[in-house]
Design an enzyme around this catalytic site. Structure first.
Site: not given
Ligand code: FCB
Length: 441
Positions: A74, A118, A163, A286, A288, A346
């Site tokens: 990607r 992006h 995002e 995505n 995290y 992600e």
């Molecule tokens: C996300 C972004 C990516 C990168 C990661 C750590 O929010 O999409 O570009 O910065 O975090």
């Protein structure tokens, strides 16, 4: 094209974070060039001018993917590279780069997943309002159609936005990302216009080629109040609304969360929600961490994100490590929305890597992180969530926005002086993992 019914194991990057070559072949300035060259915006005044020099080293990077055994990659297109003024005339030289990259991927049996936006909006479009201007829907659609006309013969998977919540919030409310705006009206306008632009582009791309697989990428991050107060509980719910609901809702259900309808109303025209609601072929997610939210009336949105509680495990970015939350977020979106197939576009972590005397990077913390998150994803999958692929963030260390090059998310180390790439232990771990799980379908 490779067998698309196989699970996709891949890695992700984004144009401004890796490409460099910012003035080459007719590319003009994006809002991230402007922002990173504005004193005080980026740690150590770093910029993406050179970044990983991927523009010149893409073949080496594709070989890293190949040796990893990845069957998907990607990446995003720099709008300023392919349509330098944002609108109108395209740059064939700009497209040449992406054509070379895509051909290289296909020759190595790696499926390209292209993200159209992006965050690196062409500066000329920002100068006329950027995403606060409703006309962005048309500008973005034209860019999407021009790009698809060039690349659709080789690219099946198209991700409209990356995002949008982060772009709206960090770029237009808190202002620590480009374009650096801190304005409530701009924030809500941008939120709605992102949805509108995405809907208009999807509708137009259906007519370019009915075989394209169209989707978008949302950063799903549920909220938790950081204390026991009623105010924080309320603000946590509000955060959920503008972070998750205001993008999931318009796209999948054709509505905004009730609690923010009032803020969106000034920008909403009668037919808008018919346009934002589109049948998509896949949803990119995505993930995290989750958000700990505290009421704070001095902040633009009346709230702030705070660090996770002391007892919680965290990455070097102070982001909570909680694979069960990842699994539960997937189960949550699956049961609350009519979801198309999902790709995890992600997931990854920044840990402070050490280069050992032998030149190697024994990043056990990243391996543990990825191992636990991939298993959490597989658990959600075994419970019925239709997940078709996973992309680690990131293939290589890169420019981490306002934090510059300090946070290293790569499974491959980049020495930012020599630009030399060194696969970390996590790269070798992922290679073995992919090898074992290659036939998941
Ligand atoms: C996300 C972004 C990516 C990168 C990661 C750590 O929010 O999409 O570009 O910065 O975090």
């Amino acid at each position: 094209m490779s067998n698309s019914s196989l699970f996709i194991w891949g890695a992700a990057t984004a144009s401004y974070q890796i490409e460099g070559a910012v003035t080459e072949a007719g590319r003009t300035q994006s809002i991230w060039d402007t922002f990173s060259h504005t004193p005080g915006k980026i740690e150590r005044a770093e910029t993406g001018d050179i970044a990983c020099d991927h523009y010149h080293r893409y073949k080496e990077d594709v070989q890293l993917l190949r040796n990893l055994g990845a069957n998907g990659y990607r990446f995003s297109i720099s709008w300023s590279r392919v349509i330098p003024s944002g609108r109108g005339k395209l740059s064939q030289q700009g497209f040449d780069f992406y054509e070379r990259l895509i051909d290289e991927l296909l020759q190595n049996e790696i499926q390209p997943f292209v993200t159209l936006f992006h965050w690196d909006l062409p500066q000329p479009l920002q100068d006329i309002g950027g995403f606060t201007n409703r006309d962005i829907a048309g500008w973005f659609t034209d860019y999407a159609v021009i790009t698809a006309n060039k690349l659709a013969d080789r690219v099946r998977y198209w991700i409209m936005l990356n995002e949008p919540s982060v772009f709206a919030w960090a770029g237009h409310a808190e202002g620590f990302h480009a374009p650096g705006v801190k304005d409530l009206k701009a924030f809500w306008a941008t939120t709605h216009h992102l949805n509108l632009a995405q809907g208009a582009a999807i509708r137009a791309l259906r007519n370019v080629d009915s075989h394209l697989l169209l989707g978008t990428t949302l950063n799903l991050q549920r909220s938790l109040p950081a204390d026991d107060s009623e105010e924080s509980a309320e603000m946590s719910a509000r955060h959920d609304d503008f972070w998750n609901g205001s993008f999931l809702g318009p796209l999948l259900s054709g509505s905004y969360p009730e609690r923010i309808e009032q803020e969106i109303a000034p920008f909403l025209k009668p037919e808008d929600l018919d346009l934002t609601k589109q049948a998509i072929d896949f949803l990119g997610i995505n993930h995290y961490q989750r958000s700990y939210i505290e009421a704070d009336s001095s902040r633009i949105l009346g709230l702030r994100n705070v660090s996770p509680p002391k007892n919680v495990r965290r990455t070097s970015f102070d982001w909570e490590i909680n694979p069960n939350e990842f699994r539960d977020t997937l189960l949550w979106v699956h049961s609350n929305y009519q979801c198309p197939p999902i790709y995890i576009t992600e997931n990854g972590a920044y840990f402070e890597d050490q280069v050992e005397d032998d030149g190697q990077i024994h990043d056990k913390a990243r391996i543990d992180f990825l191992d636990s998150y991939v298993h959490a994803m597989l658990e959600a999958r075994s419970k019925g969530v239709d997940i078709r692929g996973y992309f680690v963030w990131s293939l290589i260390d890169n420019f981490e926005w306002a934090a510059g090059y300090r946070p290293r998310f790569g499974i491959v180390r980049v020495d930012f002086d020599s630009l030399k790439r060194t696969p970390k232990d996590s790269y070798h771990w992922y290679r073995e993992f992919i090898e074992k799980n290659r036939h998941l379908s």
